[in-house]
Design a protein around this motif. Structure first.
Motif, PDB file in Angstrom:
ATOM      1  N   GLY A 246     -32.389 -23.724 -59.017  1.00 40.56           N
ATOM      2  CA  GLY A 246     -33.645 -23.326 -59.651  1.00 40.56           C
ATOM      3  C   GLY A 246     -34.199 -22.010 -59.158  1.00 40.56           C
ATOM      4  N   ARG A 247     -33.417 -21.287 -58.383  1.00 41.11           N
ATOM      5  CA  ARG A 247     -33.889 -19.983 -57.899  1.00 41.11           C
ATOM      6  C   ARG A 247     -33.504 -18.889 -58.896  1.00 41.11           C
ATOM      7  NH1 ARG A 247     -31.261 -18.510 -53.034  1.00 41.11           N
ATOM      8  NH2 ARG A 247     -33.012 -17.247 -52.360  1.00 41.11           N
ATOM      9  N   ILE A 248     -34.253 -17.788 -58.836  1.00 45.79           N
ATOM     10  CA  ILE A 248     -33.953 -16.665 -59.721  1.00 45.79           C
ATOM     11  C   ILE A 248     -32.984 -15.728 -58.999  1.00 45.79           C
ATOM     12  CG2 ILE A 248     -34.925 -14.751 -61.059  1.00 45.79           C
ATOM     13  CD1 ILE A 248     -37.676 -16.119 -60.703  1.00 45.79           C
ATOM     14  N   VAL A 249     -31.862 -15.459 -59.623  1.00 45.02           N
ATOM     15  CA  VAL A 249     -30.896 -14.507 -59.062  1.00 45.02           C
ATOM     16  C   VAL A 249     -30.949 -13.248 -59.920  1.00 45.02           C
ATOM     17  CG1 VAL A 249     -28.502 -14.080 -58.450  1.00 45.02           C
ATOM     18  CG2 VAL A 249     -29.446 -16.396 -58.260  1.00 45.02           C
ATOM     19  N   ILE A 250     -31.375 -12.156 -59.308  1.00 44.85           N
ATOM     20  CA  ILE A 250     -31.500 -10.899 -60.042  1.00 44.85           C
ATOM     21  C   ILE A 250     -30.376  -9.973 -59.586  1.00 44.85           C
ATOM     22  CG2 ILE A 250     -32.977  -8.924 -60.561  1.00 44.85           C
ATOM     23  CD1 ILE A 250     -35.378 -10.656 -59.703  1.00 44.85           C
ATOM     24  N   THR A 251     -29.493  -9.652 -60.511  1.00 45.96           N
ATOM     25  CA  THR A 251     -28.452  -8.658 -60.231  1.00 45.96           C
ATOM     26  C   THR A 251     -28.940  -7.364 -60.867  1.00 45.96           C
ATOM     27  OG1 THR A 251     -26.801 -10.404 -60.367  1.00 45.96           O
ATOM     28  CG2 THR A 251     -25.990  -8.135 -60.439  1.00 45.96           C
ATOM     29  N   THR A 252     -29.110  -6.341 -60.055  1.00 44.45           N
ATOM     30  CA  THR A 252     -29.837  -5.183 -60.582  1.00 44.45           C
ATOM     31  C   THR A 252     -29.363  -3.880 -59.963  1.00 44.45           C
ATOM     32  OG1 THR A 252     -32.068  -4.322 -61.006  1.00 44.45           O
ATOM     33  CG2 THR A 252     -31.707  -5.374 -58.880  1.00 44.45           C
ATOM     34  N   SER A 253     -29.516  -2.842 -60.737  1.00 42.77           N
ATOM     35  CA  SER A 253     -29.138  -1.508 -60.274  1.00 42.77           C
ATOM     36  C   SER A 253     -30.331  -0.919 -59.519  1.00 42.77           C
ATOM     37  CB  SER A 253     -28.767  -0.637 -61.476  1.00 42.77           C
ATOM     38  OG  SER A 253     -28.322   0.620 -61.033  1.00 42.77           O
ATOM     39  N   THR A 254     -30.362  -1.187 -58.228  1.00 45.55           N
ATOM     40  CA  THR A 254     -31.523  -0.799 -57.435  1.00 45.55           C
ATOM     41  C   THR A 254     -31.111  -0.124 -56.134  1.00 45.55           C
ATOM     42  OG1 THR A 254     -33.559  -1.617 -56.386  1.00 45.55           O
ATOM     43  CG2 THR A 254     -31.631  -3.045 -56.252  1.00 45.55           C
ATOM     44  N   GLN A 255     -31.971   0.739 -55.673  1.00 42.47           N
ATOM     45  CA  GLN A 255     -31.774   1.346 -54.347  1.00 42.47           C
ATOM     46  C   GLN A 255     -32.479   0.537 -53.268  1.00 42.47           C
ATOM     47  OE1 GLN A 255     -32.370   5.656 -56.419  1.00 42.47           O
ATOM     48  NE2 GLN A 255     -32.691   5.643 -54.219  1.00 42.47           N
ATOM     49  N   VAL A 256     -33.310  -0.439 -53.700  1.00 48.46           N
ATOM     50  CA  VAL A 256     -34.175  -1.127 -52.736  1.00 48.46           C
ATOM     51  C   VAL A 256     -34.193  -2.636 -52.995  1.00 48.46           C
ATOM     52  CG1 VAL A 256     -35.662   0.824 -52.148  1.00 48.46           C
ATOM     53  CG2 VAL A 256     -36.097  -0.421 -54.254  1.00 48.46           C
ATOM     54  N   PRO A 257     -33.106  -3.340 -52.728  1.00 50.15           N
ATOM     55  CA  PRO A 257     -33.067  -4.765 -53.080  1.00 50.15           C
ATOM     56  C   PRO A 257     -34.135  -5.601 -52.384  1.00 50.15           C
ATOM     57  CG  PRO A 257     -31.075  -4.071 -51.886  1.00 50.15           C
ATOM     58  CD  PRO A 257     -31.819  -2.840 -52.231  1.00 50.15           C
ATOM     59  N   PHE A 258     -34.436  -5.295 -51.140  1.00 47.62           N
ATOM     60  CA  PHE A 258     -35.433  -6.118 -50.440  1.00 47.62           C
ATOM     61  C   PHE A 258     -36.852  -5.826 -50.937  1.00 47.62           C
ATOM     62  CE2 PHE A 258     -31.749  -6.498 -47.776  1.00 47.62           C
ATOM     63  CZ  PHE A 258     -31.775  -7.826 -47.377  1.00 47.62           C
ATOM     64  N   HIS A 259     -37.158  -4.561 -51.191  1.00 45.91           N
ATOM     65  CA  HIS A 259     -38.451  -4.242 -51.789  1.00 45.91           C
ATOM     66  C   HIS A 259     -38.545  -4.852 -53.185  1.00 45.91           C
ATOM     67  CE1 HIS A 259     -39.135  -1.744 -48.424  1.00 45.91           C
ATOM     68  NE2 HIS A 259     -38.697  -0.590 -48.894  1.00 45.91           N
ATOM     69  N   CYS A 260     -37.432  -4.852 -53.885  1.00 46.02           N
ATOM     70  CA  CYS A 260     -37.394  -5.427 -55.232  1.00 46.02           C
ATOM     71  C   CYS A 260     -37.762  -6.907 -55.167  1.00 46.02           C
ATOM     72  CB  CYS A 260     -35.994  -5.245 -55.825  1.00 46.02           C
ATOM     73  SG  CYS A 260     -35.767  -6.027 -57.418  1.00 46.02           S
ATOM     74  N   ARG A 261     -37.165  -7.621 -54.240  1.00 44.05           N
ATOM     75  CA  ARG A 261     -37.462  -9.053 -54.098  1.00 44.05           C
ATOM     76  C   ARG A 261     -38.960  -9.264 -53.833  1.00 44.05           C
ATOM     77  NH1 ARG A 261     -34.937 -12.517 -49.166  1.00 44.05           N
ATOM     78  NH2 ARG A 261     -36.120 -10.943 -48.030  1.00 44.05           N
ATOM     79  N   ARG A 262     -39.501  -8.454 -52.913  1.00 44.15           N
ATOM     80  CA  ARG A 262     -40.912  -8.602 -52.541  1.00 44.15           C
ATOM     81  C   ARG A 262     -41.843  -8.302 -53.728  1.00 44.15           C
ATOM     82  NH1 ARG A 262     -41.561  -4.178 -49.602  1.00 44.15           N
ATOM     83  NH2 ARG A 262     -43.029  -3.248 -51.063  1.00 44.15           N
ATOM     84  N   ILE A 263     -41.538  -7.240 -54.439  1.00 47.29           N
ATOM     85  CA  ILE A 263     -42.429  -6.821 -55.533  1.00 47.29           C
ATOM     86  C   ILE A 263     -42.329  -7.772 -56.731  1.00 47.29           C
ATOM     87  CG2 ILE A 263     -42.832  -4.973 -57.211  1.00 47.29           C
ATOM     88  CD1 ILE A 263     -42.089  -2.996 -54.914  1.00 47.29           C
ATOM     89  N   VAL A 264     -41.132  -8.261 -57.022  1.00 49.38           N
ATOM     90  CA  VAL A 264     -41.002  -9.232 -58.114  1.00 49.38           C
ATOM     91  C   VAL A 264     -41.759 -10.505 -57.763  1.00 49.38           C
ATOM     92  CG1 VAL A 264     -39.383 -10.691 -59.381  1.00 49.38           C
ATOM     93  CG2 VAL A 264     -38.832  -8.292 -58.982  1.00 49.38           C
ATOM     94  N   ALA A 265     -41.641 -10.951 -56.520  1.00 49.47           N
ATOM     95  CA  ALA A 265     -42.377 -12.150 -56.091  1.00 49.47           C
ATOM     96  C   ALA A 265     -43.876 -11.931 -56.255  1.00 49.47           C
ATOM     97  CB  ALA A 265     -42.034 -12.467 -54.633  1.00 49.47           C
ATOM     98  N   GLN A 266     -44.332 -10.753 -55.848  1.00 49.89           N
ATOM     99  CA  GLN A 266     -45.759 -10.431 -55.944  1.00 49.89           C
ATOM    100  C   GLN A 266     -46.205 -10.403 -57.412  1.00 49.89           C
ATOM    101  OE1 GLN A 266     -46.514  -6.426 -54.729  1.00 49.89           O
ATOM    102  NE2 GLN A 266     -48.736  -6.658 -54.691  1.00 49.89           N
ATOM    103  N   THR A 267     -45.414  -9.761 -58.254  1.00 43.31           N
ATOM    104  CA  THR A 267     -45.805  -9.568 -59.654  1.00 43.31           C
ATOM    105  C   THR A 267     -45.821 -10.878 -60.422  1.00 43.31           C
ATOM    106  OG1 THR A 267     -44.747  -7.400 -59.531  1.00 43.31           O
ATOM    107  CG2 THR A 267     -45.308  -8.193 -61.714  1.00 43.31           C
ATOM    108  N   LEU A 268     -44.857 -11.753 -60.111  1.00 43.71           N
ATOM    109  CA  LEU A 268     -44.798 -13.042 -60.808  1.00 43.71           C
ATOM    110  C   LEU A 268     -45.667 -14.101 -60.140  1.00 43.71           C
ATOM    111  CD1 LEU A 268     -42.356 -11.593 -62.116  1.00 43.71           C
ATOM    112  CD2 LEU A 268     -41.157 -13.779 -62.074  1.00 43.71           C
ATOM    113  N   GLY A 269     -46.125 -13.803 -58.929  1.00 40.60           N
ATOM    114  CA  GLY A 269     -46.938 -14.784 -58.208  1.00 40.60           C
ATOM    115  C   GLY A 269     -46.131 -15.972 -57.742  1.00 40.60           C
ATOM    116  N   ILE A 270     -44.907 -15.720 -57.278  1.00 35.43           N
ATOM    117  CA  ILE A 270     -44.050 -16.791 -56.770  1.00 35.43           C
ATOM    118  C   ILE A 270     -43.561 -16.408 -55.380  1.00 35.43           C
ATOM    119  CG2 ILE A 270     -43.322 -17.509 -59.080  1.00 35.43           C
ATOM    120  CD1 ILE A 270     -40.705 -16.025 -58.630  1.00 35.43           C
ATOM    121  N   PRO A 271     -43.107 -17.371 -54.578  1.00 42.29           N
ATOM    122  CA  PRO A 271     -42.662 -17.033 -53.222  1.00 42.29           C
ATOM    123  C   PRO A 271     -41.369 -16.210 -53.217  1.00 42.29           C
ATOM    124  CG  PRO A 271     -42.994 -19.411 -53.479  1.00 42.29           C
ATOM    125  CD  PRO A 271     -43.038 -18.813 -54.839  1.00 42.29           C
TER     126      PRO A 271
END
Lengths: 281, 777
Positions: free
Chosen positions: B223-248
């Motif tokens: 039930g976790r979200i796995v995001i495969t993405t073209s990013t330079q910042v995977p850890f910042h991406c995880r943090r910001i997506v969590a913040q934007t969606l309001g999920i841990p």
């Protein structure tokens, strides 16, 4: 343009029949590169004419006859005495595009940035169109309006006859670009016929910085009967402003486009004069 | 140790083949789009056609009923959480001024509503059925309009704020303000024999990576979200997506596969929140890939910056004062605005010794495309003004501009008050320069370009005139006390190693570079490294690929992790050889006695430690933060030919010298140098955003001209080694600095050819012609 079906007729008459039957739903397919710029979603049937023997370059008397489906790369590579068509073809797009893009595709539907119509106008070429029988149209008539209209009834361009330059003829073309593969900011082509030191006849055409390729009659008139010299070329080039509605492109002002065209006309005329006097190939 | 500290390196300072070369050359599935399952829903976005408007109403009911449509997102059905899309350290030095969807649109290309459908055609058809009623607002289409009294307020939403205490006044469209003073700038100006006051303008540009922005989100069996993405910042991406969606954060895993170029553009979280939300709503894999047009309009850009340089110089060449005022147009959202303008000062002002310094940077919102990180940011813009003025100073005192730079540039052991004054959202770090081979860069570059033949423009005539120009440059390597990189490394039975790094190889070759560093430390070979980057579930934390940090910061983390593993290998090897630990060394993938008489292979050590006795996993792990940001240095030179009748510029030769410390992989270093330089050449000569009423009119590769290999002039890259004691095996950084040179180099070369000085670029033929026509001989 949305390609929904594909047919490959076995002969030129069959291709014409197919196109007549399909009407507006039919679309001639040669190299196919022009389709990139026709991005509406009208469903069409492609009629492939690439296997009808229309890819050739033949020296026939006073003309070079170039088949309509001849790739630009072939024209670029072709060499013959006083042959000049390669000069512009090597400046069109990239190797990969030139390998598939055809002469016919470049002139059956003319986009504002097209280079070949400019050259063919200056060369006084003749377009051969099949409509049950073959008919020749001089470039001046062919490029008077958008040629695509001529082909709505199923007629097919089969070849282009480019006059072979004589000993006293010269040709020069200039394509100004921002990057090597980009469309021209301005394209100029000039053909001069010399009589000794003087200009007997001149054909000068322009494209890209104007809405549709055209000859520049004021420039030509300022050349005929005068000495083939830089000062004369310069004066003639200065007449270009009156001949066409120069427009700004890519952040350039209309004034700069006109100025660039004038410099390019001068350069093309210098090349043509050098060619006519007998340049090293 | 020999005099050359790199002389005995067996892996570092060698051009080994890239670790991912084979898979990429063979076209193996490597990139995000390669991993999109056949049943993935296709995401498409309805973009704002207006630069500034309020959404009065939006009706998605027809779109929701369209065939194949599985979900529609808009401001009425998603969380409204203010955040920042810039992937920076936390808390970010950027305003929280962005929402997943808002009731206001602030540039042409802003989000309005999104559709996820079975096919792209169905998604596009559904977008066409969304009814939106806009209240058109007066747009702010230049930084002058943004600064004017009574200017329309772009961010009038109450939630907009900054997460750290930095100046932020959205009611004045002011995103940030930063400054510093050293000595007495006004006094320095008065002491000068010659004073200068010039204002320079630098333009928008897009990064144009071959791979556009692209993201894929899937829900795994837990039930976790796995995001495969073209990013330079995977850890910042995880943090910001969590913040934007309001999920841990715990609910999200971000995987970065191979990346087809980023250059800073993928330091932003522009797609991931949307694909993640669609995946949550539908339970289906959701895939979104920008078109090239979307990349131009909605993707991030280089900030256009106005730079005013005031400076004073004495007749003997002493620079008495340097002042820099910058006005940064950050577009509709403020991410990176402060850091970019800070870098104008921090990466440029220290280059020349001067006691009296003034710096002030201001950042403003406009209703234009959004600025972001872009290779060299801040420095690229400010060096244009700085190096143009440096040439003017030299001319005023009658000194060769090359000698003027030699006289004034910073050298090893010297510091600058700017280092301590300007950081990222806070004060910087005091620093003296360690390694510096700029002097040698200048000498070698001058020789390669033929500087001694350079003649004054007044001696040139004719239609085509040649000119030679130069610029000296510096950058940084990581952000001290802010950036952190981590690595772990474990041994396998055959003596190979799994090197897990959070650092982000986006095509730069950093996986290879980190493998070389680890292999050098472990006394094995690079081909024994199995590198994995980056995966927030599997690899240690790393801030990501930006700020020229990967080799210097993450490289040292990799070296420290390797050293940790090496210590364990030595321990077990000594046990196996029955020798004291201080009597054994690592050499050629073996632990051996000092005399070489007894040895045991890493493979045997691994098997012993895993299966035989006192079993344990040999695994090293480390993280690293930097205490300084050692600058790489460069001197760039070019010879050009100017057509004075048309204004066209032809680049005859470009020389790009680089002091990056130890070049860990010289071939990759040359590649970065050539690539960055060509990137800068294109920016200086042909790239431009053209607008009509705030809408970019040339958003395609047909109309936006970047240099390809067909346009590449002869570029000579010269690596000039130095040894940075604080870096892994002497390395600093290389990736950004090279883009900073071409604009000032060409500006100076145009002047040298024609006497025309241009204060803005790109140097389009029309601009150059006008400048030439204005020259009075």
């Amino acid at each position: 343009m949305k390609l929904c079906e594909f047919i490959r007729p076995a002969s030129l008459p069959a291709a014409r029949d197919n196109l007549r039957e399909l009407g507006a739903k039919g679309m001639i397919l040669a190299g196919g590169t022009a389709l990139h710029f026709m991005q509406d979603h009208t469903p069409v049937t492609a009629v492939d004419i690439t296997r009808l023997g229309l890819s050739f370059i033949k020296h026939e008397g006073a003309f070079y006859n170039i088949g309509a489906t001849t790739p630009l790369a072939d024209i670029q590579r072709y060499r013959a005495p006083r042959w000049a068509m390669h000069e512009i073809c090597r400046r069109i797009s990239t190797h990969q595009i030139r390998n598939i893009s055809t002469l016919g595709g470049n002139i059956c539907r003319v986009f504002p940035w097209a280079d070949l119509p400019v050259v063919l106008l200056a060369m006084d070429a003749r377009m051969v169109i099949y409509s049950g029988k073959e008919t020749e149209f001089p470039a001046d008539e062919y490029f008077k309006t958008q040629p695509a209209k001529r082909f709505l009834g199923g007629d097919i361009l089969t070849s282009v006859k480019v006059p072979a330059l004589q000993a006293h003829h010269g040709f020069g073309s200039i394509k100004v670009v921002r990057t090597e593969a980009s469309f021209a900011m301005v394209t100029i082509a000039a053909r001069l016929e010399l009589d000794g030191a003087n200009i007997k006849s001149a054909r000068v055409a322009a494209g890209s910085a104007i809405p549709f390729p055209r000859r520049l009659p004021s420039v030509e008139a300022a050349l005929v009967g005068r000495e083939a010299a830089t000062a004369v070329f310069q004066e003639a080039a200065g007449k270009a402003g009156a001949d066409a509605p120069w427009r700004g492109r890519e952040g350039m002002s209309p004034d700069y486009s006109r100025h660039l065209a004038e410099v390019s006309i001068l350069d093309a005329l210098e090349r043509a004069a050098t060619f006519a006097r007998g340049r090293a190939e | 140790m020999s005099q050359d500290p790199t002389a005995n390196f067996k892996q570092v300072n060698h051009s080994v083949t890239k670790v991912d070369a084979r898979q990429l050359a063979l076209g193996k599935p490597s990139y995000v789009a390669d991993f999109a399952p056949a049943d993935a829903l296709v995401v498409k976005m309805l973009w704002s056609p207006h630069p500034h408007a309020r959404i009065q109403s939006i009706d998605v009911s027809d779109a929701e009923k369209m065939p194949g449509v599985k979900a529609v997102l808009w401001h009425g059905n998603v969380p409204r959480i203010a955040h920042c899309t810039a992937g920076q350290g936390f808390p970010e030095p950027s305003p929280y001024d962005t929402f997943m969807f808002d009731t206001k649109v602030r540039f042409v290309g802003d989000r309005v509503a999104a559709v996820a459908a079975e096919t792209e055609e169905q998604a596009l058809a559904a977008l066409a059925r969304i009814k939106v009623k806009y209240e058109i607002l007066q747009p702010v289409l230049s930084i002058d309009e943004a600064m004017a009294d009574g200017a329309p307020v772009i961010h009038d939403e109450p939630e907009a704020h900054v997460p750290i205490p930095i100046p932020y006044e959205p009611k004045k469209n002011l995103v940030a303000r930063v400054g510093c003073e050293a000595g007495d700038f006004e006094k320095g100006l008065k002491e000068a024999d010659f004073a200068f006051d010039d204002t320079y303008e630098t333009p928008y540009a897009q990064h144009c990576p071959i791979e556009p922005y692209v993201s894929l989100a899937q829900i795994d069996s837990a039930g976790r979200i796995v995001i495969t993405t073209s990013t330079q910042v995977p850890f910042h991406c995880r943090r910001i997506v969590a913040q934007t969606l309001g999920i841990p954060v715990q609910k999200i895993r971000v995987i970065k596969p191979r990346i087809g170029g980023g250059f800073g553009s993928k330091q932003e979280i522009l797609l991931e929140d949307i694909v993640a939300m669609f995946a949550l709503r539908t339970g289906r894999p959701c895939f979104w890939q920008f078109t090239r047009e979307e990349n131009f309009r909605t993707g991030r850009t280089r900030h256009p910056i106005r730079v005013r340089i005031r400076a004073g110089v004495k007749k003997d060449g002493t620079i008495t004062a340097i002042g820099m005022d910058c006005w940064n147009n950050t577009g509709a959202y403020g991410g990176h605005g402060l850091t970019v303008v800070s870098c104008c000062g921090s990466k440029v002002l220290p280059l020349y010794r001067c006691e009296n310094i003034h710096f002030l940077g201001k950042v403003y919102y406009t209703n234009l495309p959004v600025g972001g990180a872009y290779r060299g940011f801040g420095a690229t813009q400010a060096f244009f003004g700085m190096e143009s003025t440096v040439d003017k100073m030299a001319e005023a005192i009658g000194m060769d501009p090359l000698k003027f730079r030699q006289l004034n540039h910073i050298k090893s052991g010297e510091g600058s008050p700017v280092f301590a004054a300007l950081g990222e959202g806070k004060e910087g770090v005091p620093m003296t320069v360690g390694s510096c081979a700029l002097g040698e860069c200048i000498v070698k570059g001058a020789e390669a370009i033929g500087w001694k033949n350079r003649a004054d423009w007044r001696r040139k005539s004719g239609r085509y005139r040649r000119g030679i120009g130069m610029a000296a440059l510096m950058q940084g390597s990581s952000i001290p006390h802010i950036d952190m990189g981590g690595a772990s490394i474990k041994i396998n039975e055959d003596g190979s190693f799994n090197l897990l790094v959070g650092a982000t190889d986006l095509g730069t070759g950093s996986d290879t570079v980190l493998a070389q560093i680890a292999a050098e430390e472990l006394a094995t070979t690079t081909d024994k490294m199995i590198v994995y980057s980056s995966d927030t579930d599997m690899t240690p934390f790393d801030v990501g690929a930006y700020a020229s940090s990967t080799t210097y910061l993450s490289g040292e983390a990799a070296r420290k992790a390797a050293a940790d593993a090496k210590r364990q290998i030595l321990h077990t090897g000594a046990e196996m050889l029955n020798l004291p630990e201080d009597q054994v060394v690592c050499k050629d993938a073996h632990v051996q006695s000092r005399d070489g008489q007894h040895k045991v292979s890493y493979s045997d050590i691994a098997c012993y430690s895993l299966y035989s006795k006192n079993q344990y996993q040999i695994i090293g792990t480390a993280s690293h933060i930097t205490q300084k940001s050692p600058p790489p240095f460069a001197a760039h030179f070019a010879e050009i030919e100017v057509d004075t009748w048309t204004g066209n510029i032809k680049v005859l030769k470009y020389v790009s010298t680089i002091d990056c410390g130890t070049a860990v992989n010289p071939a990759l270093c040359e590649g970065q140098t050539e690539g960055g330089t060509l990137n800068g050449i294109s920016y200086a000569l042909t790239e431009q955003y053209l607008f009509r009423n705030g809408r970019m009119t040339n958003a395609s590769f047909t109309d936006y001209h970047i240099f390809s290999m067909r346009d590449k002039p002869p570029i000579q890259a010269i690596i000039v080694p130095s040894y940075e004691e604080t870096g892994p095996f002497g390395a600093k950084s290389v990736s950004e600095i090279c883009i900073n040179g071409p604009a000032p180099v060409f500006g100076n070369a145009i002047y040298n050819a024609t006497g025309a000085r241009l204060n803005e670029f790109p140097f389009t033929p029309e601009k150059v012609l006008k400048a030439i026509q204005a020259v009075k001989r």
